[in-house]
Design a protein around this motif. Structure first.
Motif, mmCIF file in Angstrom:
data_model
loop_
_atom_site.group_PDB
_atom_site.id
_atom_site.type_symbol
_atom_site.label_atom_id
_atom_site.label_comp_id
_atom_site.label_asym_id
_atom_site.label_seq_id
_atom_site.Cartn_x
_atom_site.Cartn_y
_atom_site.Cartn_z
ATOM 1 N N SER A 82 0.836 -1.199 0.000
ATOM 2 C CA SER A 82 0.000 0.000 0.000
ATOM 3 C C SER A 82 0.873 1.252 0.000
ATOM 4 O O SER A 82 2.014 1.237 0.469
ATOM 5 C CB SER A 82 -0.912 0.006 1.226
ATOM 6 O OG SER A 82 -1.646 1.211 1.308
ATOM 7 N N VAL A 83 0.345 2.325 -0.550
ATOM 8 C CA VAL A 83 1.062 3.603 -0.530
ATOM 9 C C VAL A 83 1.119 4.113 0.908
ATOM 10 O O VAL A 83 0.326 3.689 1.763
ATOM 11 C CB VAL A 83 0.363 4.624 -1.436
ATOM 12 C CG1 VAL A 83 0.399 4.176 -2.892
ATOM 13 C CG2 VAL A 83 -1.069 4.873 -0.989
ATOM 14 N N PRO A 84 2.078 4.995 1.225
ATOM 15 C CA PRO A 84 2.147 5.533 2.589
ATOM 16 C C PRO A 84 0.834 6.203 2.989
ATOM 17 O O PRO A 84 0.198 6.909 2.202
ATOM 18 C CB PRO A 84 3.297 6.539 2.504
ATOM 19 C CG PRO A 84 4.136 6.063 1.364
ATOM 20 C CD PRO A 84 3.177 5.475 0.375
ATOM 21 N N VAL A 85 0.429 5.995 4.221
ATOM 22 C CA VAL A 85 -0.843 6.503 4.729
ATOM 23 C C VAL A 85 -0.681 7.965 5.140
ATOM 24 O O VAL A 85 0.316 8.339 5.781
ATOM 25 C CB VAL A 85 -1.327 5.654 5.918
ATOM 26 C CG1 VAL A 85 -2.662 6.168 6.441
ATOM 27 C CG2 VAL A 85 -1.442 4.192 5.517
ATOM 28 N N ARG A 86 -1.645 8.781 4.786
ATOM 29 C CA ARG A 86 -1.676 10.183 5.180
ATOM 30 C C ARG A 86 -3.001 10.498 5.860
ATOM 31 O O ARG A 86 -4.006 9.820 5.660
ATOM 32 C CB ARG A 86 -1.492 11.079 3.953
ATOM 33 C CG ARG A 86 -0.132 10.944 3.264
ATOM 34 C CD ARG A 86 -0.086 11.686 1.961
ATOM 35 N NE ARG A 86 -1.051 11.157 0.995
ATOM 36 C CZ ARG A 86 -1.124 11.556 -0.258
ATOM 37 N NH1 ARG A 86 -0.299 12.488 -0.707
ATOM 38 N NH2 ARG A 86 -2.011 11.026 -1.074
ATOM 39 N N VAL A 87 -2.995 11.581 6.648
ATOM 40 C CA VAL A 87 -4.217 11.998 7.330
ATOM 41 C C VAL A 87 -5.260 12.405 6.282
ATOM 42 O O VAL A 87 -4.958 13.159 5.348
ATOM 43 C CB VAL A 87 -3.928 13.160 8.284
ATOM 44 C CG1 VAL A 87 -5.228 13.679 8.911
ATOM 45 C CG2 VAL A 87 -2.961 12.727 9.372
#
Length: 469
Positions: free
Chosen positions: A67-72
């Motif tokens: 998965s791509v890096p998680v962001r708020v």
């Protein structure tokens, strides 16, 4: 970590060619991935660069990409279901890790209450489209769109973009009241979003000079307010009051705002009578709730009532200003109509009236019929330049002639060219009158003597006849 997903929970993964969206997985574990960033960093001459109207690039691979890096703010799936990342914390220790705070959207508590969970791993998925959202997500989308539109309106003054965003918010919640999953809390949120967004969209239309659209938005808000007013004391109205939306705001401020939007549009369209009618309705709504707050028992008012009273007072001042503006426009229109009517049906003033006003008499001529007699009803018309010159010359000549002391006082009239009486200046070709006096006035004594001689001669003849007899 791999989680089970439905068709709408499509993962966003990191591939060797950039971010990709996993559309589906085949039975042979081949994943169809749409490349979202393919060709963005390539020069425009490259054959793999993105071109307009070009079909999306696809990647077929059995490799499970991470998965791509998680962001708020990302939509994610975790072991508890689907949700939105609200916060990311870094946990210190021998093995530093991340802790994600997720607000779950797949299930909720009673009413509209949401659930927060804390997990160490989650997968980013694409956001739902409007048709895939549940009623709670649609209300949240509408609320977020309303906040964006308010920023466009107040900060950047981009009224066109604000109008489109308000319209998007209204469209998001247009039909959720018919959804079986809708609760009373959801319906109360729907009422707030629809009324406020409709009024704000109407204000944007006024700024853009789209007056008929503004009236429609304001009328939509008015219909919703009237429907809620007829349901006072029931569940939705009770929920709104309990959560801080008091009647002074619902049926005072917001109703008056709708009427004022309509009034402003009618003023701009020149329909002042309709504007006055809307302003009177707004004034009635404002006065009712201002008096209600001011007459509160023991004079104790809450903070919400004080805030509402301040807004109502400002609206009352604006209503008075608009009423004065309408009255002034109405007065100006009446004055203009009287002036037009006077110009259309005006009667030319006579020489006497001109003299009373301090202006020189107007030289006019009467219209003569074919027989030469003046008509009973004449129309006065200005004399031609050559006729004016002749009349003025005659007047000047008469004024230079000395008047005899024994004669009557002479006067000259300029009002009628053809009215020449015994006191007016005679024509030079008239041998019967000299300087406006009768011909016998100068031979009065001679005529008397001639009469005496004639009488004496007649008496002598009579005496001779009597002697002969």
């Amino acid at each position: 970590m791999t989680t089970s997903r439905n068709a709408a929970d499509q993962a966003i993964v990191q591939t060797p060619y950039g971010r990709g969206l996993v559309l589906r997985s085949r039975p042979d574990d081949i994943r169809e991935t749409q490349l979202l960033e393919w060709g963005d960093d390539q020069p425009s001459s490259s054959p793999v660069s993105r071109r307009p109207n070009r079909a999306p690039s696809m990647l077929y691979s059995s490799t499970p990409f991470p998965s791509v890096p998680v962001r708020v703010g990302d939509d994610v799936t975790c072991r508890f279901g689907r949700g939105v990342v609200k916060n990311i914390d870094r946990v210190k220790g021998s093995k530093p890790s991340l802790k994600y705070t997720i607000e779950l959207k797949s299930w909720r508590l009673n009413g509209r209450s949401s659930v927060l969970c804390y997990v160490n791993q989650c997968d980013v998925v694409r956001k739902h489209t409007l048709s895939e959202m549940d009623v709670f997500e649609k209300v949240e989308l509408a609320q977020s769109q309303k906040a964006k539109a308010t920023g466009y309106f107040s900060k950047s003054k981009d009224f066109d973009k604000a109008l489109k965003t308000y319209a998007t918010a209204v469209d998001a919640v247009r039909n959720i009241q018919h959804d079986a999953a809708s609760t009373n809390e959801v319906r109360s949120d729907l009422v707030l979003v629809m009324i406020t967004c409709s009024n704000n969209a109407g204000t944007c239309c006024i700024k853009l000079k789209k007056y008929e659209e503004a009236v429609k938005f304001a009328q939509n808000a008015e219909v919703l307010i009237d429907a809620l007013y007829n349901q006072r004391g029931k569940k939705i109205h009770t929920i709104l009051n309990k959560e801080g939306t008091i009647d002074a705001k619902l049926f005072g401020e917001w109703r008056a705002k709708s009427y004022m939007i309509i009034a402003r549009c009618r003023i701009c369209q020149g329909r002042d009578e309709e504007a006055v009618g809307s302003l009177k309705k707004a004034k009635l709504a404002v006065t009712k709730y201002m008096d209600g707050i001011n007459n509160t028992k023991n004079g104790k008012t809450s903070a919400l009532e004080k805030a509402s009273l301040k807004s109502l007072t400002a609206q009352a001042k604006e209503i008075r200003r608009l009423l004065v503006e309408c009255a002034e426009k109405k007065k100006a229109n009446k004055k203009l109509e009287r002036k037009r009517a006077k110009a259309m049906f005006a009667v030319k003033k006579t020489a006497g009236e001109d003299k009373e006003n301090g202006r020189p008499p107007t030289l006019t001529s009467k219209s003569i019929d074919r027989k030469g007699d003046p008509q009973s009803k004449t129309i006065e018309a200005p004399l031609p330049p050559e006729a004016k010159g002749d009349v003025l010359a005659r007047q000047r000549k008469c004024s230079l002639k000395p008047s005899r002391p024994e004669g009557p006082a002479k006067s000259v009239s300029f009002s009628e060219m053809d009215q020449v009486n015994v006191y007016s200046c005679p024509d030079e070709s008239d041998d019967d009158q000299v300087e406006g006096r009768p011909w016998y006035s100068e031979h009065k004594e001679a005529l008397v003597l001639l009469g005496i001689v004639a009488g004496f001669s007649a008496s002598l003849l009579a005496m001779r006849r009597s002697f002969r007899q």
